[in-house]
Design an enzyme around this catalytic site. Sequence first.
Site, PDB file in Angstrom:
ATOM      1  N   ASP A   1     -41.461  36.606  76.469  1.00  0.00           N
ATOM      2  CA  ASP A   1     -41.700  36.833  77.893  1.00  0.00           C
ATOM      3  C   ASP A   1     -41.604  35.536  78.671  1.00  0.00           C
ATOM      4  OD1 ASP A   1     -43.989  35.936  76.543  1.00  0.00           O
ATOM      5  OD2 ASP A   1     -45.340  36.752  78.036  1.00  0.00           O
TER       6      ASP A   1
ATOM      7  N   GLU B   1     -48.561  32.335  75.254  1.00  0.00           N
ATOM      8  CA  GLU B   1     -48.133  33.713  75.096  1.00  0.00           C
ATOM      9  C   GLU B   1     -46.831  33.740  74.289  1.00  0.00           C
ATOM     10  OE1 GLU B   1     -49.010  36.057  78.419  1.00  0.00           O
ATOM     11  OE2 GLU B   1     -48.427  37.887  77.412  1.00  0.00           O
TER      12      GLU B   1
ATOM     13  N   GLU C   1     -42.007  35.094  87.095  1.00  0.00           N
ATOM     14  CA  GLU C   1     -42.671  36.290  86.584  1.00  0.00           C
ATOM     15  C   GLU C   1     -43.038  37.250  87.706  1.00  0.00           C
ATOM     16  OE1 GLU C   1     -46.410  35.412  84.663  1.00  0.00           O
ATOM     17  OE2 GLU C   1     -46.386  37.333  83.609  1.00  0.00           O
TER      18      GLU C   1
HETATM   19  C1  RAM Z   1     -47.647  39.883  80.194  1.00  0.00           C
HETATM   20  C2  RAM Z   1     -46.383  39.412  79.607  1.00  0.00           C
HETATM   21  C3  RAM Z   1     -45.217  40.341  79.706  1.00  0.00           C
HETATM   22  C4  RAM Z   1     -45.581  41.750  80.019  1.00  0.00           C
HETATM   23  C5  RAM Z   1     -46.959  42.110  79.571  1.00  0.00           C
HETATM   24  C6  RAM Z   1     -47.333  43.522  79.891  1.00  0.00           C
HETATM   25  O1  RAM Z   1     -48.720  39.190  79.638  1.00  0.00           O
HETATM   26  O2  RAM Z   1     -46.059  38.161  80.110  1.00  0.00           O
HETATM   27  O3  RAM Z   1     -44.229  39.909  80.587  1.00  0.00           O
HETATM   28  O4  RAM Z   1     -44.656  42.584  79.393  1.00  0.00           O
HETATM   29  O5  RAM Z   1     -47.915  41.245  80.027  1.00  0.00           O
END
Ligand code: RAM
Length: 876
Positions: A460, A466, A734
Amino acid sequence: MTPVRLRTEYRENPLGLDIAIPRLFWQLQSDRNGARQTAYQIQAGTSPGAADLWDSGKVESSTSIHIPYEGASVGSLSRIWWRVQVWDEAGEASGWSEPSFWETGLPPEEWSSRWIQDLPMGGPRTTGPAPFLRTEIQLEKPVKEARLVATALGLYEFRINGERVGDDYFAPGWTDYNKRVQYQVYDVTGLVQTGANALGAILGDGWYCGHVEWRGRQLYGDRPKLRAQLLVRYEDGSEEVFGTDASWRASFGPILESDMLMGESYDARRELGGWDRPEYHDDGWRAVEEVDLQANLVGMVGPTVKSTQELEPVDEPKEMAKWPRPDFLFDLGQNMVGRVRLRVKGEAGKTVRLRFGEILDEKGHLYTDNLRSAKQTDNYTLKGDPEGEVWESRFTFHGFRYVELGGDVEKPGRDAITGIVMHSDTPKTGDFVCSDELVNQLQRNIDWGQRGNFVDIPTDCPQRDERLGWTGDAQVFVRTAAFNRDVAGFFTKWQNDLKDSQSEIGEIPPTAPNTNAVGADGGPAWADAVMICPWTIYLCYGDKALLAEHYDSMKEYVDFLEKDSHDLIRSHPDKKGFHGFGDWLSTKAETPNDLIGTAFLVYSSRLMAKIAGVLGHGDDVARYDDLANRAREAFLRRFVSPEGYIVANTQTAYVLALHFDLLPMELRPTALQALVDDVGRSGWHLSTGFVGTPYISRVLSDNGRLDVAYKLLLQESWPSWLYSVTQGATTIWERWDGWTHDKGFQDVGMNSFNHYAYGAIGAWLYAVVAGIDVDEARPGYEHIVLRPRPGGGLTQAKGALASTHGLIESAWKIEDGSWIWEVLVPANCTATAYVPCGDPERVILPEGSALTNVANGEVQVELPSGSHRFEVKDWA
Ligand code: RAM
């Protein structure tokens, strides 16, 4: 016509192929229009040009990709040479291609080496030094060739006689190590010598025992382990194998700590000069421990991570006023992922510190609040070399544009820092440019986001704690990814990760490899990655075998969906447990989970039926089409009014209903208008999150509202694709509002500036603006749909795609009142061209071609391979 670019399993001359029947690929080169293959002949043998393993004879066929090897098998770690000749449409033979090869892998029963490890270091929250392991071997006879087979639980860098083996990073890659561990094979003939040889390896914690996401270390095991063996074939025909075992010795060296998320600390005073060369005195080293463990060792599938580019700072470092001493800030001009090369000079024992960030705060300081617990900090302690010292980290990577050099540092020059870009080796295949510079920057940002987040698995984000294989993100982006870069091998490997992460009842989790951070069911649009990714790889690369290999896994998934739903409503409010992430990060528009869930239930069932059709499983076609139809009825009953309005009334709800064909024909116009009205009411802005964003433009342009799709594309205020571009972004954010003038930074808990999901607009740029698309009936671009839809005031656009068959191009421009379109169709392919003008009188077709249809304001023409030019006169 000549066959060129021979590949085996998507790779050029791969070693260690663990596949019983590898598939062969070639491309055809010709400067003649209409060039076409009518037959081929493959020969395979134990030396270049030999046919002692296979001679296919002349096979009447136009196929030039995914051709299964049908020759005799050879032993392990052995080379098979192959070549091909083809016959063209006139029956002319091409002559033989240049020879190409692959080498076989090492089957489980031939692994004679043992797993070895050093002391355990640290606990679940600390990091520890990297073990150096070594041994010496004696080769008594002249060597003909040598292969190194190596893997680790953790990461390894292997060294022979002072040299690094190969140019891969983070090998053996991330898999669920409890289910499979990949190994790599290297040709090390040039590194070994008759006489004494040193074999060595440095181990990193990596994903196996380093920090993975936010919950600490040691997800799979407590310390890294190595397993490797060197096969030496002598001139006299004899062989010897030297494997890791209890005779190896271990020591700590200069790498004090190394961790993917936290960074690396290196004390150059502790370097073990000459440790990887023969005749080094390792008396002070301790014995390693042999470990008994059952690991499923498999040959590497897909690409490894490599260093692909270097970036120099765009400016002199900036001195930042800071107590107790100044730090120096370097700007690489691009949010990138990888490591740096540090050049320093100074006294022994001084430590410089490197911190990495994607962005600066309002005061111009490095912003790291969004990293959460990931330190991404490196420390380097100098040895005091008067000539200066050069250092690169080994087992960590950072997501950054800015580097802060601090600690015991004297005013550095610009050359103190070089950025080294790292990602899975997925060669660039796509190019998109148009007359709008902001859109061109958007395209560059999408590609940089892809590079930075394709690090062995599709992650991601590359910076905070993460960096997981979020299934939803990958599914959303896979189509765009397959334009930008050759991702066939990459997604083939990740499909194994998905399969390994599947639960006994068929669930697919939110991340693969599964870290069990959330649960067994990833929920709608996340878990569906198990269907959407392989289907997309099939469409873009023509890969049926991938579908066949994962057929059962996909069926189990769809069957789970059916069982888990209530009257075919997925994520029904009455269902216990997780209902999904919804339309993740949408702005002020809640689309209910059960609506999204049921839409994806229909979509995945439909895909299952299609996949069954491709593979000739007739019963399953009927079964899953029936499931899709029933789920569609359930969707209509629950969410759609008789007039065609959808209860949620969000952009995403309408987008899903239209894109997944959930509505009867007569309701589509109302739904489309409701979508357009919502976009209009929002001031021509998006309200879509991860789920709706990839499809909204396509829905609009496929249903007669190209104008609205362009308005969204060219919108510069947020939420929109170009907003971040106008803020100087060099990757995709994001969130639509990662930073805004009025609110500043978004929530520090989740605000990555390098998250590819919203970059899914890329597929629309290639397929609709430039007009290069697949034909589902003849996938892999064997037959190409060329269908540009100009608009939005653009005066030109060009798309190029180096497909499995060769280069496809589509370039249009408006010039002197005409619309001029030039296309390139690779040899052995055909295309249907749709000219965006409904009046045949105004269209000048390429010589020798004839129109086959006029419909929907387009003139349709069938094209053979080669270059073609169209012109539309009186272009308004
Ligand atoms: C976040 C991630 C990702 C997403 C999930 C649900 O923490 O960065 O992009 O798919 O959550």
